[in-house]
Design a protein around this motif. Sequence first.
Motif, PDB file in Angstrom:
ATOM      1  N   UNK A   1       0.780  -1.094  -0.194  1.00 27.28           N
ATOM      2  CA  UNK A   1      -0.215  -0.277   0.133  1.00 27.28           C
ATOM      3  C   UNK A   1       0.615   1.390   0.062  1.00 27.28           C
ATOM      4  N   UNK A   2       1.969   0.830   0.498  1.00 23.64           N
ATOM      5  CA  UNK A   2       2.557   2.445   1.233  1.00 23.64           C
ATOM      6  C   UNK A   2       3.209   2.456  -0.460  1.00 23.64           C
ATOM      7  N   UNK A   3       4.161   1.581  -0.839  1.00 18.85           N
ATOM      8  CA  UNK A   3       4.448   1.942  -2.756  1.00 18.85           C
ATOM      9  C   UNK A   3       3.665   2.416  -3.366  1.00 18.85           C
ATOM     10  N   UNK A   4       2.128   2.002  -3.557  1.00 18.65           N
ATOM     11  CA  UNK A   4       0.832   1.755  -4.742  1.00 18.65           C
ATOM     12  C   UNK A   4      -0.015   3.586  -4.433  1.00 18.65           C
ATOM     13  N   UNK A   5       0.381   3.717  -2.890  1.00 20.58           N
ATOM     14  CA  UNK A   5      -0.550   5.287  -3.026  1.00 20.58           C
ATOM     15  C   UNK A   5       0.271   6.504  -3.488  1.00 20.58           C
ATOM     16  N   UNK A   6       1.033   6.542  -3.889  1.00 20.56           N
ATOM     17  CA  UNK A   6       1.981   7.945  -4.686  1.00 20.56           C
ATOM     18  C   UNK A   6       1.443   7.401  -5.746  1.00 20.56           C
ATOM     19  N   UNK A   7       1.109   6.115  -7.057  1.00 19.30           N
ATOM     20  CA  UNK A   7       0.299   6.331  -7.291  1.00 19.30           C
ATOM     21  C   UNK A   7      -0.558   6.713  -7.751  1.00 19.30           C
ATOM     22  N   UNK A   8      -1.122   6.342  -6.703  1.00 14.83           N
ATOM     23  CA  UNK A   8      -3.154   6.754  -7.108  1.00 14.83           C
ATOM     24  C   UNK A   8      -2.925   7.910  -6.183  1.00 14.83           C
ATOM     25  N   UNK A   9      -2.391   9.060  -5.994  1.00 15.99           N
ATOM     26  CA  UNK A   9      -2.419  10.288  -5.841  1.00 15.99           C
ATOM     27  C   UNK A   9      -1.700  10.661  -7.388  1.00 15.99           C
ATOM     28  N   UNK A  10      -0.213  10.395  -7.661  1.00 15.58           N
ATOM     29  CA  UNK A  10      -0.139  10.698  -8.706  1.00 15.58           C
ATOM     30  C   UNK A  10      -1.374  10.399 -10.346  1.00 15.58           C
ATOM     31  N   UNK A  11      -2.374   9.406 -10.077  1.00 17.24           N
ATOM     32  CA  UNK A  11      -3.579   9.403 -10.724  1.00 17.24           C
ATOM     33  C   UNK A  11      -4.356  10.744 -10.963  1.00 17.24           C
ATOM     34  N   UNK A  12      -4.492  11.333  -8.740  1.00 19.53           N
ATOM     35  CA  UNK A  12      -5.306  12.364  -8.583  1.00 19.53           C
ATOM     36  C   UNK A  12      -5.335  13.255  -9.254  1.00 19.53           C
ATOM     37  N   UNK A  13      -3.992  13.690  -9.097  1.00 20.26           N
ATOM     38  CA  UNK A  13      -3.392  14.827  -9.144  1.00 20.26           C
ATOM     39  C   UNK A  13      -2.631  15.832 -10.985  1.00 20.26           C
ATOM     40  N   UNK A  14      -2.633  14.172 -11.806  1.00 24.71           N
ATOM     41  CA  UNK A  14      -2.871  14.710 -13.137  1.00 24.71           C
ATOM     42  C   UNK A  14      -3.532  13.889 -14.263  1.00 24.71           C
ATOM     43  N   UNK A  15      -4.661  13.810 -13.771  1.00 22.97           N
ATOM     44  CA  UNK A  15      -5.978  13.119 -14.515  1.00 22.97           C
ATOM     45  C   UNK A  15      -5.910  14.207 -15.640  1.00 22.97           C
ATOM     46  N   UNK A  16      -6.307  15.280 -15.435  1.00 21.54           N
ATOM     47  CA  UNK A  16      -6.491  16.425 -15.951  1.00 21.54           C
ATOM     48  C   UNK A  16      -5.759  16.978 -16.899  1.00 21.54           C
ATOM     49  N   UNK A  17      -4.500  16.531 -16.985  1.00 16.46           N
ATOM     50  CA  UNK A  17      -3.150  16.250 -18.221  1.00 16.46           C
ATOM     51  C   UNK A  17      -3.688  15.541 -19.154  1.00 16.46           C
ATOM     52  N   UNK A  18      -3.666  13.949 -18.368  1.00 20.47           N
ATOM     53  CA  UNK A  18      -3.885  12.799 -19.497  1.00 20.47           C
ATOM     54  C   UNK A  18      -4.964  12.809 -20.456  1.00 20.47           C
ATOM     55  N   UNK A  19      -6.272  13.385 -19.587  1.00 22.55           N
ATOM     56  CA  UNK A  19      -7.554  13.711 -20.590  1.00 22.55           C
ATOM     57  C   UNK A  19      -6.929  14.408 -21.465  1.00 22.55           C
ATOM     58  N   UNK A  20      -6.791  15.920 -21.046  1.00 25.46           N
ATOM     59  CA  UNK A  20      -5.908  17.043 -22.287  1.00 25.46           C
ATOM     60  C   UNK A  20      -5.255  16.229 -23.555  1.00 25.46           C
ATOM     61  N   UNK A  21      -4.280  15.204 -23.138  1.00 23.92           N
ATOM     62  CA  UNK A  21      -3.802  14.795 -23.754  1.00 23.92           C
ATOM     63  C   UNK A  21      -4.543  13.749 -24.849  1.00 23.92           C
ATOM     64  N   UNK A  22      -5.365  12.479 -24.079  1.00 26.76           N
ATOM     65  CA  UNK A  22      -6.652  12.280 -24.554  1.00 26.76           C
ATOM     66  C   UNK A  22      -7.526  12.996 -25.621  1.00 26.76           C
ATOM     67  N   UNK A  23      -7.658  14.021 -25.493  1.00 23.18           N
ATOM     68  CA  UNK A  23      -8.485  14.638 -26.384  1.00 23.18           C
ATOM     69  C   UNK A  23      -7.350  15.391 -27.768  1.00 23.18           C
ATOM     70  N   UNK A  24      -6.824  15.561 -27.549  1.00 17.22           N
ATOM     71  CA  UNK A  24      -5.581  15.911 -28.460  1.00 17.22           C
ATOM     72  C   UNK A  24      -5.554  14.586 -29.735  1.00 17.22           C
ATOM     73  N   UNK A  25      -4.661  13.656 -28.845  1.00 19.65           N
ATOM     74  CA  UNK A  25      -4.491  12.654 -29.864  1.00 19.65           C
ATOM     75  C   UNK A  25      -5.874  11.980 -31.110  1.00 19.65           C
ATOM     76  N   UNK A  26      -6.505  12.600 -29.885  1.00 16.65           N
ATOM     77  CA  UNK A  26      -7.988  11.638 -30.424  1.00 16.65           C
ATOM     78  C   UNK A  26      -8.666  12.792 -31.461  1.00 16.65           C
ATOM     79  N   UNK A  27      -8.244  13.558 -31.589  1.00 15.70           N
ATOM     80  CA  UNK A  27      -8.310  14.907 -32.268  1.00 15.70           C
ATOM     81  C   UNK A  27      -7.917  14.652 -33.703  1.00 15.70           C
ATOM     82  N   UNK A  28      -6.654  13.812 -33.647  1.00 16.43           N
ATOM     83  CA  UNK A  28      -5.930  14.000 -34.436  1.00 16.43           C
ATOM     84  C   UNK A  28      -5.737  12.555 -35.495  1.00 16.43           C
TER      85      UNK A  28
END
Length: 119
Positions: A91-118
């Motif tokens: 859990x101590x190893x995985x928790x930073x992964x969850x936090x990273x996902x919560x922190x950067x989800x907007x950037x990942x979604x923006x990248x997905x939208x850019x990719x999907x657009x082209x």
Amino acid sequence: MQPANAYAAQCPTRLVLDRVADKWTVLVLGLLAEGPLRFNELRRRVEGVSQKMLSQTLKGLERDGLVTRRAYATVPVTVEYRATPLGHTLSATLDPLRIWAETYIAEVQAAQRRYDAVA
């Protein structure tokens, strides 16, 4: 015995990687690291998980020694789950992964939208 090498096709560590790469494992183990919970409490707190999937996840975590299950002789039977010491290390190893996902989800979604657009 040869040292573990996750890049080798027959390495048993791949089974562990399958377990920890599962979103339900990350979420369930994260909650259980905070303290013991009953099945229905876990189901309420992990929104979107089905009863079947939660049961399968908990059984797998228990089999791997990451979670313990304790039944109390009540009517109906009360079952409580808790992270083991080994589960706490994961859990101590995985928790930073969850936090990273919560922190950067907007950037990942923006990248997905850019990719999907082209694409």
